[in-house]
Design an enzyme around this catalytic site. Structure first.
Site, PDB file in Angstrom:
ATOM      1  CB  VAL A  76     -10.782-101.993 -10.259  1.00 49.63           C
ATOM      2  CG1 VAL A  76     -12.123-102.233 -10.927  1.00 49.63           C
ATOM      3  CG2 VAL A  76      -9.629-102.262 -11.209  1.00 49.63           C
TER       4      VAL A  76
ATOM      5  CE  LYS B 224      -5.752-100.207 -15.581  1.00 51.54           C
ATOM      6  NZ  LYS B 224      -7.052 -99.607 -15.266  1.00 51.54           N
ATOM      7  CB  THR B 225      -3.545 -95.500 -11.352  1.00 52.65           C
ATOM      8  OG1 THR B 225      -4.041 -95.572 -12.701  1.00 52.65           O
ATOM      9  CG2 THR B 225      -2.447 -94.453 -11.272  1.00 52.65           C
TER      10      THR B 225
ATOM     11  CE  LYS C 158      -3.151 -95.870 -18.741  1.00 57.53           C
ATOM     12  NZ  LYS C 158      -4.145 -96.033 -17.690  1.00 57.53           N
TER      13      LYS C 158
ATOM     14  CG  ASP D 235      -3.745 -93.453 -15.170  1.00 61.23           C
ATOM     15  OD1 ASP D 235      -4.401 -92.711 -14.411  1.00 61.23           O
ATOM     16  OD2 ASP D 235      -4.264 -94.326 -15.877  1.00 61.23           O
TER      17      ASP D 235
ATOM     18  CB  ALA E  69      -6.121 -98.337 -20.989  1.00 61.21           C
ATOM     19  N   GLY E  70      -8.144 -99.775 -18.485  1.00 69.69           N
ATOM     20  CA  GLY E  70      -9.374-100.534 -18.291  1.00 69.69           C
ATOM     21  C   GLY E  70      -9.083-102.020 -18.176  1.00 69.69           C
TER      22      GLY E  70
END
Length: 206
Positions: A12, A14-15, A31, A42, A101-102
């Protein structure tokens, strides 16, 4: 200030959001769990996007070989993720960006999920992207954070503006709108820096 960046689902933005926030605040970045794509993780991506020389990039607590849910990726590597082995970096930077993550209920092991990584002193930035079902996913994410009394910094919307969706999400959650990441043709250091300048003022006000 520690900012935990989570998404309403995978892929979506995030990174990209983490890179912009890291650049805007000249923050350190971490991360905790990376699953798969270890040669272009990432952390690699955020480091490549960030221009400032102040940010430091910490190693993952767990670097798993398979692009899968962390609990499965860990199992395939013959290990079990343990929260006790995920230690917050002792940074001297005023700001630390932590990328999840996710989504927040992605499983880490038989009992813990991503939300269990969020400490009481973290502020959470939720990245939401418009797709069929995204209103529901965003509201569920916000409600779960609120139920645990987790401090929500606000929402970043990723992708083209969708007033019908965004108005419902912001009205129902009362969450702060932090900004938007447009549907750009590409991202590089210059694009990230431009967005960082847009976001800086609101981020400094958190």
């Amino acid at each position: 200030m520690k900012l935990f960046i989570t998404g309403i689902s995978t892929d979506v933005g995030k990174t990209i959001a983490s890179a912009m926030i890291t650049e805007a605040l000249e923050a350190d970045y971490w991360k905790p769990i990376q699953a798969g794509d270890l040669e272009n993780s990432d952390t690699h991506k955020v480091r490549a996007y960030v221009s400032n020389e102040k940010s430091f990039f910490y190693d993952n607590s767990y670097a798993l070989n398979t692009a899968a849910s962390p609990h499965l990726a860990a199992k395939l590597d013959g290990i079990t993720i343990e929260l006790s082995q995920i230690n917050i970096p002792e940074t001297t930077n005023e700001y630390l960006v932590i990328e999840g993550a996710g989504g927040i209920f992605v499983p880490l092991n038989d009992t813990d999920t991503i939300i269990d990584l969020i400490q009481p002193d973290y502020k959470v930035v939720v990245v939401s992207r418009h797709y069929l079902g995204s209103i529901n996913h965003t509201l569920l994410t916000i409600e779960a954070l609120q139920n645990r009394k987790i401090n929500i910094a606000g929402i970043i919307f990723s992708g083209d503006e969708n007033i019908a969706s965004e108005s419902v999400i912001l009205n129902k959650t009362g969450a702060r709108f932090l900004g938007r990441i447009e549907q750009e043709p590409y991202f590089d250091k210059n694009v990230i820096k431009e967005y960082a300048e847009r976001f800086r003022e609101v981020l400094l006000d958190l």
